[in-house]
Design an enzyme around this catalytic site. Sequence first.
Site, PDB file in Angstrom:
ATOM      1  N   ASP A 135      -2.017   0.811 -15.230  1.00  0.00           N
ATOM      2  CA  ASP A 135      -1.520   2.128 -14.860  1.00  0.00           C
ATOM      3  C   ASP A 135      -2.552   3.250 -14.959  1.00  0.00           C
ATOM      4  O   ASP A 135      -2.852   3.894 -13.962  1.00  0.00           O
ATOM      5  CB  ASP A 135      -0.270   2.465 -15.692  1.00  0.00           C
ATOM      6  CG  ASP A 135       0.366   3.785 -15.283  1.00  0.00           C
ATOM      7  OD1 ASP A 135       0.545   3.988 -14.072  1.00  0.00           O
ATOM      8  OD2 ASP A 135       0.669   4.608 -16.158  1.00  0.00           O
ATOM      9  N   CYS A 189      10.598  -3.519   5.810  1.00  0.00           N
ATOM     10  CA  CYS A 189      11.886  -2.857   5.671  1.00  0.00           C
ATOM     11  C   CYS A 189      12.708  -2.898   6.959  1.00  0.00           C
ATOM     12  O   CYS A 189      13.883  -2.552   6.935  1.00  0.00           O
ATOM     13  CB  CYS A 189      11.653  -1.392   5.321  1.00  0.00           C
ATOM     14  SG  CYS A 189      10.827  -1.164   3.764  1.00  0.00           S
ATOM     15  N   CYS A 192      15.873  -0.313   8.055  1.00  0.00           N
ATOM     16  CA  CYS A 192      16.600   0.237   6.887  1.00  0.00           C
ATOM     17  C   CYS A 192      16.036   1.611   6.490  1.00  0.00           C
ATOM     18  O   CYS A 192      14.839   1.854   6.598  1.00  0.00           O
ATOM     19  CB  CYS A 192      16.460  -0.746   5.721  1.00  0.00           C
ATOM     20  SG  CYS A 192      17.139  -0.154   4.182  1.00  0.00           S
ATOM     21  N   CYS A 249      17.745   0.097  -2.821  1.00  0.00           N
ATOM     22  CA  CYS A 249      17.056  -0.905  -1.996  1.00  0.00           C
ATOM     23  C   CYS A 249      17.767  -2.264  -2.037  1.00  0.00           C
ATOM     24  O   CYS A 249      18.010  -2.807  -3.117  1.00  0.00           O
ATOM     25  CB  CYS A 249      15.620  -1.053  -2.492  1.00  0.00           C
ATOM     26  SG  CYS A 249      14.687  -2.242  -1.519  1.00  0.00           S
TER      27      CYS A 249
HETATM   28  C1  B12 Z   1       0.658   8.823  -9.803  1.00  0.00           C
HETATM   29  C2  B12 Z   1       1.737   7.791 -10.014  1.00  0.00           C
HETATM   30  C3  B12 Z   1       3.058   8.199  -9.916  1.00  0.00           C
HETATM   31  C4  B12 Z   1       3.449   9.566  -9.347  1.00  0.00           C
HETATM   32  C5  B12 Z   1       3.284   9.529  -7.814  1.00  0.00           C
HETATM   33  C6  B12 Z   1       3.929   8.273  -7.177  1.00  0.00           C
HETATM   34  C7  B12 Z   1       3.418   7.878  -5.794  1.00  0.00           C
HETATM   35  N1  B12 Z   1       4.255   7.214  -5.020  1.00  0.00           N
HETATM   36  O1  B12 Z   1       2.265   8.128  -5.464  1.00  0.00           O
HETATM   37  C8  B12 Z   1       4.901   9.715  -9.861  1.00  0.00           C
HETATM   38  C9  B12 Z   1       4.884  10.414 -11.219  1.00  0.00           C
HETATM   39  C10 B12 Z   1       5.858  10.475  -8.943  1.00  0.00           C
HETATM   40  C11 B12 Z   1       5.274   8.248 -10.057  1.00  0.00           C
HETATM   41  C12 B12 Z   1       6.570   7.773 -10.012  1.00  0.00           C
HETATM   42  C13 B12 Z   1       6.911   6.450 -10.192  1.00  0.00           C
HETATM   43  N2  B12 Z   1       6.119   5.459 -10.580  1.00  0.00           N
HETATM   44 CO1  B12 Z   1       4.196   5.631 -10.688  1.00  0.00          CO
HETATM   45  N3  B12 Z   1       2.342   5.596 -10.659  1.00  0.00           N
HETATM   46  C14 B12 Z   1       1.393   6.447 -10.328  1.00  0.00           C
HETATM   47  C15 B12 Z   1      -0.017   5.842 -10.382  1.00  0.00           C
HETATM   48  C16 B12 Z   1      -0.706   6.288 -11.686  1.00  0.00           C
HETATM   49  C17 B12 Z   1      -0.890   6.173  -9.154  1.00  0.00           C
HETATM   50  C18 B12 Z   1      -0.167   5.990  -7.802  1.00  0.00           C
HETATM   51  C19 B12 Z   1      -0.984   6.494  -6.646  1.00  0.00           C
HETATM   52  O2  B12 Z   1      -2.139   6.142  -6.515  1.00  0.00           O
HETATM   53  N4  B12 Z   1      -0.372   7.320  -5.810  1.00  0.00           N
HETATM   54  C20 B12 Z   1      -1.013   7.843  -4.620  1.00  0.00           C
HETATM   55  C21 B12 Z   1      -0.415   7.125  -3.402  1.00  0.00           C
HETATM   56  C22 B12 Z   1      -1.083   7.627  -2.133  1.00  0.00           C
HETATM   57  O3  B12 Z   1      -0.759   5.779  -3.600  1.00  0.00           O
HETATM   58  P1  B12 Z   1       0.311   4.584  -3.579  1.00  0.00           P
HETATM   59  O4  B12 Z   1       1.700   5.079  -3.560  1.00  0.00           O
HETATM   60  O5  B12 Z   1      -0.034   3.602  -4.644  1.00  0.00           O
HETATM   61  O6  B12 Z   1      -0.030   4.005  -2.119  1.00  0.00           O
HETATM   62  C23 B12 Z   1      -1.152   3.147  -1.889  1.00  0.00           C
HETATM   63  C24 B12 Z   1      -0.713   1.783  -1.385  1.00  0.00           C
HETATM   64  O7  B12 Z   1       0.659   1.576  -1.636  1.00  0.00           O
HETATM   65  C25 B12 Z   1      -1.069   1.807   0.061  1.00  0.00           C
HETATM   66  N5  B12 Z   1       0.018   1.999   0.988  1.00  0.00           N
HETATM   67  C26 B12 Z   1       0.722   3.085   1.169  1.00  0.00           C
HETATM   68  N6  B12 Z   1       1.571   2.918   2.154  1.00  0.00           N
HETATM   69  C27 B12 Z   1       1.418   1.670   2.620  1.00  0.00           C
HETATM   70  C28 B12 Z   1       2.089   0.988   3.593  1.00  0.00           C
HETATM   71  C29 B12 Z   1       1.722  -0.322   3.846  1.00  0.00           C
HETATM   72  C30 B12 Z   1       2.450  -1.041   4.909  1.00  0.00           C
HETATM   73  C31 B12 Z   1       0.693  -0.954   3.095  1.00  0.00           C
HETATM   74  C32 B12 Z   1       0.311  -2.347   3.324  1.00  0.00           C
HETATM   75  C33 B12 Z   1       0.057  -0.225   2.087  1.00  0.00           C
HETATM   76  C34 B12 Z   1       0.423   1.074   1.860  1.00  0.00           C
HETATM   77  O8  B12 Z   1      -1.969   2.882   0.294  1.00  0.00           O
HETATM   78  C35 B12 Z   1      -1.926   3.814  -0.755  1.00  0.00           C
HETATM   79  C36 B12 Z   1      -3.328   4.215  -1.118  1.00  0.00           C
HETATM   80  O9  B12 Z   1      -3.995   3.143  -1.732  1.00  0.00           O
HETATM   81  C37 B12 Z   1       0.308   4.300 -10.393  1.00  0.00           C
HETATM   82  C38 B12 Z   1      -0.646   3.423 -11.200  1.00  0.00           C
HETATM   83  C39 B12 Z   1      -1.950   3.167 -10.461  1.00  0.00           C
HETATM   84  N7  B12 Z   1      -3.047   3.248 -11.170  1.00  0.00           N
HETATM   85  O10 B12 Z   1      -1.941   2.875  -9.269  1.00  0.00           O
HETATM   86  C40 B12 Z   1       1.751   4.250 -10.959  1.00  0.00           C
HETATM   87  C41 B12 Z   1       2.749   3.235 -10.355  1.00  0.00           C
HETATM   88  C42 B12 Z   1       2.529   3.298  -8.859  1.00  0.00           C
HETATM   89  N8  B12 Z   1       4.044   3.769 -10.718  1.00  0.00           N
HETATM   90  C43 B12 Z   1       4.905   2.864 -10.975  1.00  0.00           C
HETATM   91  C44 B12 Z   1       6.286   3.120 -11.237  1.00  0.00           C
HETATM   92  C45 B12 Z   1       7.085   1.987 -11.842  1.00  0.00           C
HETATM   93  C46 B12 Z   1       6.842   4.360 -10.941  1.00  0.00           C
HETATM   94  C47 B12 Z   1       8.317   4.724 -10.927  1.00  0.00           C
HETATM   95  C48 B12 Z   1       9.256   3.639 -10.426  1.00  0.00           C
HETATM   96  C49 B12 Z   1       8.752   5.185 -12.324  1.00  0.00           C
HETATM   97  C50 B12 Z   1      10.218   4.992 -12.621  1.00  0.00           C
HETATM   98  N9  B12 Z   1      11.074   5.885 -12.372  1.00  0.00           N
HETATM   99  O11 B12 Z   1      10.643   3.949 -13.050  1.00  0.00           O
HETATM  100  C51 B12 Z   1       8.314   5.950  -9.979  1.00  0.00           C
HETATM  101  C52 B12 Z   1       8.495   5.530  -8.511  1.00  0.00           C
HETATM  102  C53 B12 Z   1       8.382   6.613  -7.517  1.00  0.00           C
HETATM  103  C54 B12 Z   1       8.048   6.056  -6.129  1.00  0.00           C
HETATM  104  N10 B12 Z   1       9.044   5.855  -5.296  1.00  0.00           N
HETATM  105  O12 B12 Z   1       6.850   5.803  -5.846  1.00  0.00           O
HETATM  106  C55 B12 Z   1       4.323   1.471 -10.836  1.00  0.00           C
HETATM  107  C56 B12 Z   1       4.773   0.907  -9.479  1.00  0.00           C
HETATM  108  C57 B12 Z   1       5.184  -0.524  -9.495  1.00  0.00           C
HETATM  109  C58 B12 Z   1       5.674  -0.936  -8.125  1.00  0.00           C
HETATM  110  N11 B12 Z   1       6.521  -1.965  -8.129  1.00  0.00           N
HETATM  111  O13 B12 Z   1       5.309  -0.367  -7.104  1.00  0.00           O
HETATM  112  C59 B12 Z   1       2.761   1.776 -10.927  1.00  0.00           C
HETATM  113  C60 B12 Z   1       1.874   0.808 -10.141  1.00  0.00           C
HETATM  114  C61 B12 Z   1       2.401   1.724 -12.436  1.00  0.00           C
HETATM  115  C62 B12 Z   1       2.305   0.298 -12.970  1.00  0.00           C
HETATM  116  N12 B12 Z   1       1.153  -0.110 -13.469  1.00  0.00           N
HETATM  117  O14 B12 Z   1       3.252  -0.457 -12.949  1.00  0.00           O
HETATM  118  N13 B12 Z   1       4.183   7.478 -10.210  1.00  0.00           N
HETATM  119  S1  SF4 Z   2      15.780   0.709   0.795  1.00  0.00           S
HETATM  120 FE1  SF4 Z   2      14.253  -0.933   0.494  1.00  0.00          FE
HETATM  121  S2  SF4 Z   2      14.354  -2.157   2.365  1.00  0.00           S
HETATM  122 FE2  SF4 Z   2      15.392  -0.209   2.798  1.00  0.00          FE
HETATM  123  S3  SF4 Z   2      13.790   1.096   3.671  1.00  0.00           S
HETATM  124 FE3  SF4 Z   2      13.821   1.523   1.494  1.00  0.00          FE
HETATM  125  S4  SF4 Z   2      12.289   0.156   0.606  1.00  0.00           S
HETATM  126 FE4  SF4 Z   2      12.749  -0.621   2.656  1.00  0.00          FE
END
Ligand code: B12
Ligand code: SF4
Length: 317
Positions: A135, A189, A192, A249
């Site tokens: 994380d 997805c 959905c 979901c």
């Molecule tokens: C900052 C952060 C937050 C922020 C911002 C969240 C966000 N979506 O960016 C806040 C505080 C809001 C947050 C919330 C939550 N978080 Co958080 N968070 C992080 C952190 C530290 C960085 C995420 C990040 O880089 N965000 C910036 C965006 C641009 O990056 P990203 O969403 O990861 O997207 C990347 C890829 O997914 C990809 N991508 C994006 N779109 C697409 C589409 C396709 C088709 C593909 C292939 C790839 C792709 O490109 C992006 C750039 O690399 C990570 C840990 C880490 N070091 O990565 C944990 C992490 C993402 N969080 C986690 C969790 C559990 C949560 C919460 C569920 C907490 C909770 N309530 O239980 C919520 C979920 C909110 C949500 N729907 O995302 C987990 C996610 C696990 C998972 N199954 O995804 C992580 C990985 C921590 C961990 N080690 O487990 N979080």
């Molecule tokens: S609810 Fe789940 S399956 Fe439906 S759009 Fe969101 S992430 Fe995708």
Amino acid sequence: MSLSQEIKRKTIELGFDLAGVTDAAPIDARQAEIFAEWLKSGFAGQMDYMRRNLDKRLAPARLLKSARSVIVIGLNYTLPRRRPEPPDTAGLAGRVARYAQYEDYHPFVKERLSGLVDFITSRAGDSFGFKICVDSAPLAERALAVRAGLGFIGKNHMLINPELGCEILLGEIITDLELCPDKPVAKLCSDCTKCLDACPTGALRPDGQFDAAKCINYLTIEHHGPIASELAQKMANRLFGCDECVLACPYQNAARARGNEQFRFYADRAELNLEEVLVLTEESFEARFADSPIKRAGLDGLKRNAAICLANMAAEP
Ligand code: B12
Ligand code: SF4
Ligand code: SF4
């Protein structure tokens, strides 16, 4: 059995639910672009740490120079099916996000990943380089998890495993060992939109971007100072975090309960009595939440959230 297979088998024995391997190449250009756009749009809010070490976040080899492979693990945090009822909060319940009803996952995952390093040492000798990340390291964990075959990114921006759903916590070992990479999972997805419909604040935008500055997780945990009133109203009685886009979901609805009994679950953290939160002292806050993700909000943050929840409850018709 190859070393990669042995490592994945051991990972499951250590109590994780998923394991995969990817190479240490930088994350692909499109995802780096998504990241840059996200920062530029101001969607990171006050999370300045997301603007730092960008080069490292996009390339594991910036965290470990000699990196060749990344082992990615997943820990299922779906709630236990049979769990005690939360204590009676006398109608003053502040809701807590599901991951925070468990012990803090950071030390839990790190400790077990250290156990995995010990295992690898017993097989490959002690001359390999490694770095454990959970994380807080600047690393694009979801992007790497996709590459390691743990799941796909849903419209709720979660890494979703088709069998285990969205409630999966991630951790990694970056290593200079040459391991056999897994293949990404192709599931999507389709049409959905349940998560978008369920999001109370519009943080999940129709254009596919994630406005973290509007996410209740961000507001209640990462944001310092007052919360804008139109967003505060949408928190309802969410005291710490939010799970709506995960619980909406269909993949999550079909998920198995958590597998690891050692990952401590606290039924008395599902809901907290809001008036009790308001009278916590630094000492009682530390004592109660020392091993909990809730401590991340800080005492002032938690009290601010409690005051908002109480105001929202009072304003209910
Ligand atoms: C900052 C952060 C937050 C922020 C911002 C969240 C966000 N979506 O960016 C806040 C505080 C809001 C947050 C919330 C939550 N978080 Co958080 N968070 C992080 C952190 C530290 C960085 C995420 C990040 O880089 N965000 C910036 C965006 C641009 O990056 P990203 O969403 O990861 O997207 C990347 C890829 O997914 C990809 N991508 C994006 N779109 C697409 C589409 C396709 C088709 C593909 C292939 C790839 C792709 O490109 C992006 C750039 O690399 C990570 C840990 C880490 N070091 O990565 C944990 C992490 C993402 N969080 C986690 C969790 C559990 C949560 C919460 C569920 C907490 C909770 N309530 O239980 C919520 C979920 C909110 C949500 N729907 O995302 C987990 C996610 C696990 C998972 N199954 O995804 C992580 C990985 C921590 C961990 N080690 O487990 N979080
Ligand atoms: S609810 Fe789940 S399956 Fe439906 S759009 Fe969101 S992430 Fe995708
Ligand atoms: S965690 Fe809640 S506020 Fe954040 S994106 Fe999901 S539904 Fe919206």
